[in-house]
Design a protein around this motif. Structure first.
Motif, mmCIF file in Angstrom:
data_model
loop_
_atom_site.group_PDB
_atom_site.id
_atom_site.type_symbol
_atom_site.label_atom_id
_atom_site.label_comp_id
_atom_site.label_asym_id
_atom_site.label_seq_id
_atom_site.Cartn_x
_atom_site.Cartn_y
_atom_site.Cartn_z
ATOM 1 N N ALA A 158 167.155 137.727 49.429
ATOM 2 C CA ALA A 158 168.067 137.446 48.403
ATOM 3 C C ALA A 158 167.117 136.624 47.113
ATOM 4 C CB ALA A 158 169.102 136.247 48.678
ATOM 5 N N PRO A 159 167.550 136.908 45.731
ATOM 6 C CA PRO A 159 166.854 136.537 44.838
ATOM 7 C C PRO A 159 166.789 134.812 44.740
ATOM 8 C CG PRO A 159 168.730 137.490 44.051
ATOM 9 C CD PRO A 159 168.577 137.911 45.338
ATOM 10 N N ALA A 182 181.539 128.500 47.710
ATOM 11 C CA ALA A 182 182.227 129.163 46.518
ATOM 12 C C ALA A 182 181.107 129.941 46.067
ATOM 13 C CB ALA A 182 182.980 128.266 45.935
ATOM 14 N N VAL A 183 180.112 129.341 45.735
ATOM 15 C CA VAL A 183 178.841 129.990 44.925
ATOM 16 C C VAL A 183 178.379 131.073 45.800
ATOM 17 C CG1 VAL A 183 176.614 129.626 44.198
ATOM 18 C CG2 VAL A 183 178.214 127.913 43.702
ATOM 19 N N PHE A 184 178.241 130.933 47.226
ATOM 20 C CA PHE A 184 177.711 131.972 48.083
ATOM 21 C C PHE A 184 178.719 133.318 47.856
ATOM 22 C CE2 PHE A 184 177.507 134.163 52.405
ATOM 23 C CZ PHE A 184 176.110 134.127 52.334
ATOM 24 N N ASP A 185 179.890 133.044 47.901
ATOM 25 C CA ASP A 185 181.070 133.943 47.924
ATOM 26 C C ASP A 185 180.942 134.813 46.580
ATOM 27 O OD1 ASP A 185 181.604 133.478 50.319
ATOM 28 O OD2 ASP A 185 183.329 132.250 50.043
ATOM 29 N N LYS A 190 173.273 138.003 46.973
ATOM 30 C CA LYS A 190 172.275 137.251 46.126
ATOM 31 C C LYS A 190 171.645 135.895 46.361
ATOM 32 C CE LYS A 190 173.677 139.956 41.984
ATOM 33 N NZ LYS A 190 174.049 140.137 40.576
ATOM 34 N N VAL A 191 172.281 135.054 47.077
ATOM 35 C CA VAL A 191 172.158 133.932 47.565
ATOM 36 C C VAL A 191 171.849 133.632 49.131
ATOM 37 C CG1 VAL A 191 172.882 131.412 47.464
ATOM 38 C CG2 VAL A 191 173.450 132.935 45.625
ATOM 39 N N GLU A 306 169.207 131.065 37.625
ATOM 40 C CA GLU A 306 168.237 131.632 38.223
ATOM 41 C C GLU A 306 168.264 133.192 38.385
ATOM 42 O OE1 GLU A 306 165.310 130.191 39.672
ATOM 43 O OE2 GLU A 306 165.821 128.357 38.639
ATOM 44 N N LEU A 307 169.365 133.540 38.322
ATOM 45 C CA LEU A 307 169.700 135.104 38.541
ATOM 46 C C LEU A 307 169.543 135.781 37.167
ATOM 47 C CD1 LEU A 307 172.893 134.807 40.951
ATOM 48 C CD2 LEU A 307 170.801 135.690 41.544
#
Length: 307
Positions: A158-159, A182-185, A190-191, A306-307
Motif C-alpha cells: 500500500a502507498p 473510517a480512513v482505511f475504508d 491504499k492504506v 501522502e496519496l
C-alpha cells in the motif's frame, strides 16, 4: 665614600638591558612636521548616503494553493515564509515557492505551502510556523520503525503505512481506532495499518489486554480481539478478557499458554521500549509513513496528502 646599596647598582643596569633588547639601535627621531590644510580639506563634510530598502516582492500565485482567505498582512507573511522554507523532498533543495512554481518533482510542496497558509491564517507566529513546519515536513523527521512481527492489515505494498501506538484501556484510543477504520475504508487498497502496543502504567489492565490480543493473533484473530477489547475497555478483568476469547472460538488452552509466554511478553515490552525511544507523549500516537501525526493534523488530511 660609603658603598651604595646593591639594589641601587643593579636596577639601572637591568633597565638599560631590557630597553636595549626591545629597541636595538633606534634611529634618531625626526622633528615633527606640521601641515596646515584648508578648512574644507581638514574637515570634509559628507552627507550620509541613505539606501532605500527594496520594494517588497508581491506574494506569489502558487498552483494548487488557495490563499484567497488571507488578508494583505497574512499574504505578505506567507510569501516570506514560502520563499524561505525549504522543500519537503530531500531531492529538491529549493525554497518551497520555487518548488511549486517550477513544478518540481515533489508532490509534497503544494500541500506544504497550503499548510503554511493555514498556519498563518490561524495566527501562529513565524517562529512557531517554522518549528512546526520542520516537525511536519522536514525529511530528517521521518522515523524508521521496525514492523516485522507486528499485527498489520491492508496490502503490504500500500502507498501509505500508518503505525498506531495504542493502549487498549485508553478511551482516546477507542475513538482513534474508529477514525482509523473510517480512513482505511475510505481508501481501499491504499492504506496499511500496523499495530504497536503502548500500555500506560496509569491503566492497570492495559498490558494484560495487549498480551491477550497478541495471543489471539497467534490464532489469526488479533484484530477481532483488539476490537472487542477496545469496545469493552470498561470491562477488562481476567474473566472479561477470557469471555472475549471464548466469543472468538479460540483454542482456550493454547490461548492461555500464548498469553503467558515469554514471546508475547517480549512483544509487549519491545513495543513499549520503542515508544519510549520515540519519546511518545501519550496514546494514541500515529505515524504516517514514518512521520508522527501532529496535533494540528487529521488522519484524513495527512493520508490524502501522502496519496
Amino acid at each position: 665614600m660609603p658603598p651604595r646599596p646593591l639594589t641601587a647598582v643593579l636596577l639601572p643596569v637591568a633597565l638599560v638591558a631590557a630597553f636595549a633588547s626591545c629597541h636595538a639601535d633606534p634611529a634618531p627621531a625626526a622633528p615633527p612636521t606640521t601641515v596646515t590644510l584648508p578648512m574644507a580639506q581638514a574637515m570634509p563634510s559628507t552627507a550620509p548616503v541613505v539606501v532605500a530598502p527594496p520594494p517588497p516582492q508581491p506574494a506569489p500565485e502558487l498552483a494548487g494553493v488557495d490563499t484567497h482567505g488571507l488578508d494583505a498582512r497574512e499574504r505578505a507573511e506567507w510569501a516570506e515564509l514560502v520563499r524561505a522554507l525549504i522543500s519537503p523532498c530531500p531531492s529538491v533543495a529549493v525554497p518551497l515557492a520555487q518548488c511549486v512554481e517550477e513544478h518540481r518533482d515533489c508532490r509534497a510542496c503544494a500541500p506544504a505551502a497550503a499548510w503554511v497558509a493555514h498556519a498563518v491564517h490561524e495566527g501562529l507566529a513565524p517562529e512557531q510556523i517554522r518549528a512546526r513546519y520542520l516537525s511536519r515536513f522536514d525529511p530528517a523527521g521521518v522515523k524508521s520503525l521496525p514492523l516485522d512481527g507486528s499485527p498489520a492489515r491492508g496490502a503490504a505494498d500500500a502507498p501509505v503505512t500508518v503505525v498506531e501506538f495504542v493502549d487498549l484501556e485508553c478511551p482516546h484510543c477507542r475513538e482513534g481506532s474508529r477514525q482509523l477504520d473510517a480512513v482505511f475504508d475510505a481508501h481501499p487498497g491504499k492504506v496499511r495499518i500496523v499495530f504497536k502496543s503502548f500500555a500506560l502504567t496509569a491503566h492497570p489492565h492495559a498490558e494484560a489486554a495487549a498480551r491477550a490480543a497478541f495471543a489471539a493473533g497467534r490464532q489469526g484473530k488479533f484484530w477481532e480481539m483488539e476490537r472487542l477489547l477496545l469496545e469493552g475497555q470498561e470491562h477488562l478483568e481476567p474473566r472479561d478478557i477470557e469471555g472475549y476469547a471464548r466469543s472468538l472460538k479460540l483454542d482456550m488452552a493454547r490461548w492461555r499458554v500464548d498469553m503467558a509466554s515469554p514471546a508475547v511478553a517480549q512483544r509487549v515490552a519491545g513495543d513499549r521500549q520503542l515508544g519510549d525511544d520515540l519519546k511518545l507523549r501519550g496514546t494514541p500516537t500515529f505515524f504516517v509513513d514514518g512521520r508522527e501525526l501532529g496535533e494540528d493534523d487529521t488522519l484524513e488530511e495527512r493520508i490524502t496528502q501522502e496519496l
